[in-house]
Design an enzyme around this catalytic site. Structure first.
Site, PDB file in Angstrom:
ATOM      1  N   ASP A 162      12.978  41.758  65.026  1.00  0.00           N
ATOM      2  CA  ASP A 162      13.327  42.838  66.720  1.00  0.00           C
ATOM      3  C   ASP A 162      13.372  44.380  65.653  1.00  0.00           C
ATOM      4  O   ASP A 162      13.766  44.692  64.136  1.00  0.00           O
ATOM      5  CB  ASP A 162      14.690  42.423  66.917  1.00  0.00           C
ATOM      6  CG  ASP A 162      15.650  42.753  65.983  1.00  0.00           C
ATOM      7  OD1 ASP A 162      16.608  43.712  66.104  1.00  0.00           O
ATOM      8  OD2 ASP A 162      16.289  41.855  64.922  1.00  0.00           O
ATOM      9  N   SER A 163      12.886  45.201  66.963  1.00  0.00           N
ATOM     10  CA  SER A 163      12.465  46.510  66.105  1.00  0.00           C
ATOM     11  C   SER A 163      12.387  46.935  65.614  1.00  0.00           C
ATOM     12  O   SER A 163      11.096  46.833  64.438  1.00  0.00           O
ATOM     13  CB  SER A 163      13.946  46.921  66.676  1.00  0.00           C
ATOM     14  OG  SER A 163      14.689  48.903  66.458  1.00  0.00           O
TER      15      SER A 163
END
Length: 303
Positions: A162-163
């Site tokens: 994520d991210s």
């Protein structure tokens, strides 16, 4: 008292603050919890050191085993946090992985790479690659970690993050496609709200990634990559969030990947009404539960 002690030279809320004496204060993501066996799901966790030299480590997750002869897919997970905060040991990531592993019925290696600014990028990329090589070294069931030897089907490997972790995951899949990875293949990657850079992030990136040539550098934003067609997996799932300022670059990545000549399938899911990594901050909401369910379904598809 030395006046340099509390003089701030770089301030990047809500991530880090750097003082003149070199001290780094992390403003989020410092809380940790020990590995446990979850009483509800039966998922076990334990921490291991991958490299004594670099200190790279990981938290391993093993779902409840009901058939000891049945091998399970391997998920290599890369946490986010702007390359400089968070870890696999934080409550948010531990709980997210626990839920995902229970639903997907996979074995997971959640990598703790060295973080910026003490360890500038691309060190996190190199650490992740080394951790992947360590995990794949168990493919003949003779590695140092019994969970990987005994329970993993190395013909079914997935990457997710994520991210900032999604950015690293893409770069790892690219490296698999260009350089190869010990003779194994990656089936799919899941990029949740990828941190593909924007103008708001440029000052932080300048500090933590000193060799970067700008926010369009291929190591951060791969849309201009001439090697994109060599991405080393056959499926890609991208999540973006409606209120996330990074959303547009996630969409563009998918569009460019489709047109690159890459021989795979890419899918993008936009979550309405939500912001960046909402599923970590509000994991019990309906949309977060749907996101985890979609990730699990992606890993359970028959190829």
């Amino acid at each position: 008292m030395d006046s340099n002690t509390n003089e701030v030279v770089h301030d990047f809320p809500p991530f880090i603050r750097i003082y003149k004496d070199g001290r780094v204060e992390r403003l989020l993501g410092t809380e940790t919890i020990p590995p446990t066996t979850d009483p509800l799901t039966g998922v076990q966790a334990k921490d291991i050191t991958i490299s004594l030299e670099t200190g790279v480590s990981a938290r391993l997750f093993l779902p409840k085993i009901t058939n000891s002869t049945h091998k399970l897919p391997l998920l290599i997970y890369i946490h986010g946090g702007a390359f400089c905060i968070e870890s696999p040991f934080s409550p948010q990531y531990h709980n997210h992985l626990n839920s995902l592993i229970a639903q997907a019925n996979v074995v997971a290696v959640s990598i703790h790479y060295r973080r910026a600014p003490e360890h500038p990028l691309p060190i996190a990329y190199d650490d992740t690659w080394a951790a992947m090589q360590w995990a794949i070294s168990h493919r003949k069931a003779d590695g140092p970690e019994a969970w990987l030897n005994d329970h993993v089907d190395f013909d079914r490997i997935f990457l997710a993050g994520d991210s900032a972790g999604a950015t690293i995951a893409h770069n790892m899949a690219r490296r698999v496609g260009v350089d190869g990875l010990l003779g194994v293949k990656i089936i799919g990657i899941v990029l949740v709200h990828p941190y593909f850079g924007n103008k708001e992030a440029s000052k932080l990136l300048d500090l933590i990634f000193p060799t970067l040539t700008g926010t369009d550098d291929l190591r951060i934003y791969p849309a201009g990559d001439s090697q994109l067609s060599r991405l080393g997996c056959s499926r890609v799932l991208v999540f973006v969030a409606e209120k996330d300022g990074l959303k547009d670059r996630g969409w563009t990545y998918c569009e460019v990947l489709k047109k690159s000549g890459w021989n795979g399938v890419v899918e993008i899911v936009e979550t309405e009404g939500e912001d960046h990594v909402f599923h970590l901050f509000n994991p019990n909401c309906e949309r977060a539960e749907a996101l985890v369910k979609q990730m699990a379904s992606f890993m359970n598809q028959e190829d």
